[in-house]
Write a protein that holds these residues in place. Structure first.
Motif, PDB file in Angstrom:
ATOM      1  N   GLU A  38       6.602  36.900 -30.247  1.00 45.73           N
ATOM      2  CA  GLU A  38       5.471  37.426 -29.478  1.00 45.73           C
ATOM      3  C   GLU A  38       4.427  38.059 -30.396  1.00 45.73           C
ATOM      4  OE1 GLU A  38       8.163  38.288 -25.468  1.00 45.73           O
ATOM      5  OE2 GLU A  38       7.630  39.934 -26.815  1.00 45.73           O
ATOM      6  N   LEU A  39       4.876  38.681 -31.491  1.00 50.02           N
ATOM      7  CA  LEU A  39       3.939  39.213 -32.480  1.00 50.02           C
ATOM      8  C   LEU A  39       3.165  38.084 -33.159  1.00 50.02           C
ATOM      9  CD1 LEU A  39       5.583  42.155 -34.491  1.00 50.02           C
ATOM     10  CD2 LEU A  39       3.450  42.191 -33.191  1.00 50.02           C
ATOM     11  N   VAL A  40       3.866  36.996 -33.460  1.00 48.44           N
ATOM     12  CA  VAL A  40       3.197  35.830 -34.045  1.00 48.44           C
ATOM     13  C   VAL A  40       2.143  35.288 -33.081  1.00 48.44           C
ATOM     14  CG1 VAL A  40       3.529  33.444 -34.820  1.00 48.44           C
ATOM     15  CG2 VAL A  40       5.122  35.225 -35.563  1.00 48.44           C
ATOM     16  N   LEU A  41       2.483  35.233 -31.799  1.00 47.08           N
ATOM     17  CA  LEU A  41       1.505  34.792 -30.795  1.00 47.08           C
ATOM     18  C   LEU A  41       0.292  35.715 -30.762  1.00 47.08           C
ATOM     19  CD1 LEU A  41       3.799  33.792 -27.780  1.00 47.08           C
ATOM     20  CD2 LEU A  41       2.543  32.251 -29.311  1.00 47.08           C
ATOM     21  N   ALA A  42       0.528  37.022 -30.856  1.00 47.50           N
ATOM     22  CA  ALA A  42      -0.588  37.974 -30.863  1.00 47.50           C
ATOM     23  C   ALA A  42      -1.481  37.741 -32.074  1.00 47.50           C
ATOM     24  CB  ALA A  42      -0.051  39.407 -30.865  1.00 47.50           C
ATOM     25  N   ALA A  43      -0.854  37.429 -33.210  1.00 47.88           N
ATOM     26  CA  ALA A  43      -1.634  37.136 -34.417  1.00 47.88           C
ATOM     27  C   ALA A  43      -2.450  35.862 -34.237  1.00 47.88           C
ATOM     28  CB  ALA A  43      -0.705  37.014 -35.618  1.00 47.88           C
ATOM     29  N   LEU A  44      -1.839  34.843 -33.625  1.00 38.73           N
ATOM     30  CA  LEU A  44      -2.563  33.601 -33.357  1.00 38.73           C
ATOM     31  C   LEU A  44      -3.727  33.843 -32.405  1.00 38.73           C
ATOM     32  CD1 LEU A  44       0.441  31.131 -32.931  1.00 38.73           C
ATOM     33  CD2 LEU A  44      -1.180  31.192 -34.839  1.00 38.73           C
ATOM     34  N   ASP A  45      -3.499  34.661 -31.386  1.00 34.06           N
ATOM     35  CA  ASP A  45      -4.563  34.994 -30.437  1.00 34.06           C
ATOM     36  C   ASP A  45      -5.732  35.678 -31.141  1.00 34.06           C
ATOM     37  OD1 ASP A  45      -3.058  33.951 -28.381  1.00 34.06           O
ATOM     38  OD2 ASP A  45      -2.320  35.900 -27.677  1.00 34.06           O
ATOM     39  N   GLY A  46      -5.411  36.414 -32.220  1.00 36.48           N
ATOM     40  CA  GLY A  46      -6.449  37.113 -32.975  1.00 36.48           C
ATOM     41  C   GLY A  46      -7.138  36.245 -34.011  1.00 36.48           C
ATOM     42  N   GLY A  47      -6.787  34.962 -34.055  1.00 39.01           N
ATOM     43  CA  GLY A  47      -7.452  34.046 -34.965  1.00 39.01           C
ATOM     44  C   GLY A  47      -6.752  33.803 -36.279  1.00 39.01           C
ATOM     45  N   ALA A  48      -5.516  34.295 -36.424  1.00 37.42           N
ATOM     46  CA  ALA A  48      -4.794  34.113 -37.687  1.00 37.42           C
ATOM     47  C   ALA A  48      -4.457  32.645 -37.914  1.00 37.42           C
ATOM     48  CB  ALA A  48      -3.515  34.937 -37.689  1.00 37.42           C
ATOM     49  N   ARG A  49      -4.641  32.206 -39.143  1.00 34.70           N
ATOM     50  CA  ARG A  49      -4.245  30.856 -39.538  1.00 34.70           C
ATOM     51  C   ARG A  49      -3.293  30.897 -40.730  1.00 34.70           C
ATOM     52  NH1 ARG A  49      -5.050  30.418 -35.304  1.00 34.70           N
ATOM     53  NH2 ARG A  49      -6.599  29.225 -34.133  1.00 34.70           N
ATOM     54  N   ARG A  50      -3.002  32.078 -41.178  1.00 36.09           N
ATOM     55  CA  ARG A  50      -1.954  32.307 -42.178  1.00 36.09           C
ATOM     56  C   ARG A  50      -1.219  33.561 -41.745  1.00 36.09           C
ATOM     57  NH1 ARG A  50      -1.885  35.523 -47.057  1.00 36.09           N
ATOM     58  NH2 ARG A  50      -0.297  34.800 -48.542  1.00 36.09           N
ATOM     59  N   ILE A  51       0.082  33.436 -41.548  1.00 37.21           N
ATOM     60  CA  ILE A  51       0.873  34.569 -41.075  1.00 37.21           C
ATOM     61  C   ILE A  51       1.968  34.867 -42.083  1.00 37.21           C
ATOM     62  CG2 ILE A  51       2.403  35.440 -39.258  1.00 37.21           C
ATOM     63  CD1 ILE A  51       0.838  33.693 -37.279  1.00 37.21           C
ATOM     64  N   VAL A  52       1.951  36.083 -42.602  1.00 38.36           N
ATOM     65  CA  VAL A  52       2.989  36.548 -43.515  1.00 38.36           C
ATOM     66  C   VAL A  52       3.996  37.331 -42.686  1.00 38.36           C
ATOM     67  CG1 VAL A  52       3.526  37.955 -45.531  1.00 38.36           C
ATOM     68  CG2 VAL A  52       1.384  36.658 -45.441  1.00 38.36           C
ATOM     69  N   LEU A  53       5.236  36.858 -42.664  1.00 39.03           N
ATOM     70  CA  LEU A  53       6.286  37.488 -41.872  1.00 39.03           C
ATOM     71  C   LEU A  53       7.250  38.208 -42.805  1.00 39.03           C
ATOM     72  CD1 LEU A  53       7.879  37.990 -39.290  1.00 39.03           C
ATOM     73  CD2 LEU A  53       8.829  35.675 -39.479  1.00 39.03           C
ATOM     74  N   GLY A  54       7.178  39.526 -42.794  1.00 42.23           N
ATOM     75  CA  GLY A  54       8.053  40.330 -43.636  1.00 42.23           C
ATOM     76  C   GLY A  54       9.397  40.534 -42.968  1.00 42.23           C
ATOM     77  N   LEU A  55      10.451  40.135 -43.663  1.00 41.06           N
ATOM     78  CA  LEU A  55      11.799  40.253 -43.111  1.00 41.06           C
ATOM     79  C   LEU A  55      12.511  41.456 -43.719  1.00 41.06           C
ATOM     80  CD1 LEU A  55      12.961  36.521 -43.117  1.00 41.06           C
ATOM     81  CD2 LEU A  55      11.656  37.774 -41.396  1.00 41.06           C
ATOM     82  N   GLY A  56      13.406  42.042 -42.950  1.00 40.66           N
ATOM     83  CA  GLY A  56      14.157  43.201 -43.425  1.00 40.66           C
ATOM     84  C   GLY A  56      14.348  44.194 -42.303  1.00 40.66           C
TER      85      GLY A  56
END
Length: 379
Positions: A115-133
């Protein structure tokens, strides 16, 4: 007149005690005590998990929030960073262990991460860095993929349930409903571990107990993740089960690699680039880094080791300050560390160290800086 001494202060968080920002402030206070006229450059870091969004914001990104599903299904408000068409998302913000009142090793979900990735896409993101941990989950990123539109089905054609327990019944995967914007989006997974998805060094065996899993539950989760890997293979033709790093964040990296085509990078290296550490090291006389526990795991890609490596490349001595130090002295030099000091040098009682970490870290920093720099400078 002696030239002004330049000290770069680049600690990670002291987990459960001090954020990276607070640790940097405490070290700076101690360094200032030892050398009142020093030029202090603060560059708090992270290893791709918690603290990555904060690092991106310090580097100039904007802060956004979204209401998403937490690891137990309850709604949480999660922050992420946006810089142009790049978004930085932390798994821990939506599926972190700290979000649970009690452990849920079998059912904790990464749905909120999707859902956070979707929010980023909605905001126009075309590169998403996903920090794991810091994850509470061992679901292979299944919940994340479901939030993004994928259908994970059992033999009867029903959606599988949440968490690793749900994967025990997975039979096939339908990716046709996946959000089409992902096709034109670059996904980068930042992590500090190289564990595979399954097996003795896999997500369930190594990290499951930290999330509350019993020995029996670890075995069930490992088998479920192996079944999941087979389904992923049939769905996309990518065999990720033994790929280094696939076990990160309860296997979330595996789902991101297989379905989203994610590139896996060193989280610590990425954050050091974000905060401009290499530029800060130019002309520095000393680097001070640190974390809660500096041990053998720290040398396997965690932030202090990355900082020390970059300091060595720049020809700058590096001192590590930590709650505890469990790296043999002979290993320090090879890692680019001139000296490592523990809070117990100031306060022998570990409980008091945790309770009064900031002032103790400041005192330790004052001593370490005075010891690390030439006597004529330290005076």
């Amino acid at each position: 007149m002696l030239p002004v001494v330049r000290i770069v202060i680049a600690p990670d968080s002291f987990k459960g005690t001090l954020s990276a920002d607070d640790a940097a402030a405490a070290i700076a206070a101690g360094a200032r005590r030892a050398l009142p006229d020093a030029d202090l450059v603060l560059r708090p870091v992270a290893d791709g998990g918690e603290g990555t969004v904060a690092a991106a914001v310090r580097a100039g990104a904007g802060l956004r929030t979204a209401r998403v599903t937490g690891p137990d299904g309850e709604a949480v408000d999660a922050a992420f960073a946006v810089d142009g068409t790049t978004a930085v998302v932390e798994l821990a913000a939506a599926a972190g262990l700290d979000l649970l009142d009690r452990p849920a090793p079998m059912t904790a979900t990464t749905r909120g991460v999707g859902e956070l990735v979707l929010a980023a896409l909605d905001g126009g993101a075309r590169r998403i860095v996903l920090g794991l941990g810091g994850s509470a989950t061992t679901d292979g990123g299944a919940g994340m993929l479901q939030a993004l539109g994928a259908r994970l089905l059992d033999a009867a054609g029903n959606e599988v349930g949440p968490g690793g327990a749900g994967l025990a019944g997975i039979a096939r995967m339908d990716l046709s409903p996946l959000d089409q914007r992902l096709r034109g989006t670059r996904i980068v997974v930042a992590t500090d571990v190289d564990n595979p998805l399954t097996g003795p060094s896999g997500a369930a065996a190594v990290f499951g107990p930290q999330k509350g899993a019993t020995a029996e539950e670890v075995a069930l989760l490992d088998a479920a993740l192996s079944r999941y890997a087979s389904v992923l293979m049939h769905a996309v033709g990518a065999w990720v089960e033994r790929r280094p790093g696939a076990g990160a964040a309860g296997g979330t990296a595996a789902g991101a690699m297989a379905v989203l085509g994610a590139e896996v990078v060193s989280g610590a290296a990425m954050v050091c680039e974000l905060v401009g550490l290499d530029a800060a090291l130019e002309g520095a006389d000393l680097v001070v880094t640190g974390e809660g526990a500096f041990d053998e795991q720290s040398l396997r890609g965690k932030a202090p080791a990355e900082v020390a490596g970059r300091a060595r490349a720049a020809g700058v001595p590096c001192v590590v300050l930590a709650g505890s130090v469990r790296v043999p002295a002979e290993r320090l030099a090879a890692a680019g560390v001139s000296a490592a000091h523990a809070l117990t040098e100031v306060e022998p009682d570990p409980d008091r160290c945790r309770a009064g970490a900031a002032p103790l870290l400041a005192e330790l920093a004052a001593r370490a800086v005075a010891a690390a720099l030439p006597p004529a400078v330290a005076r």
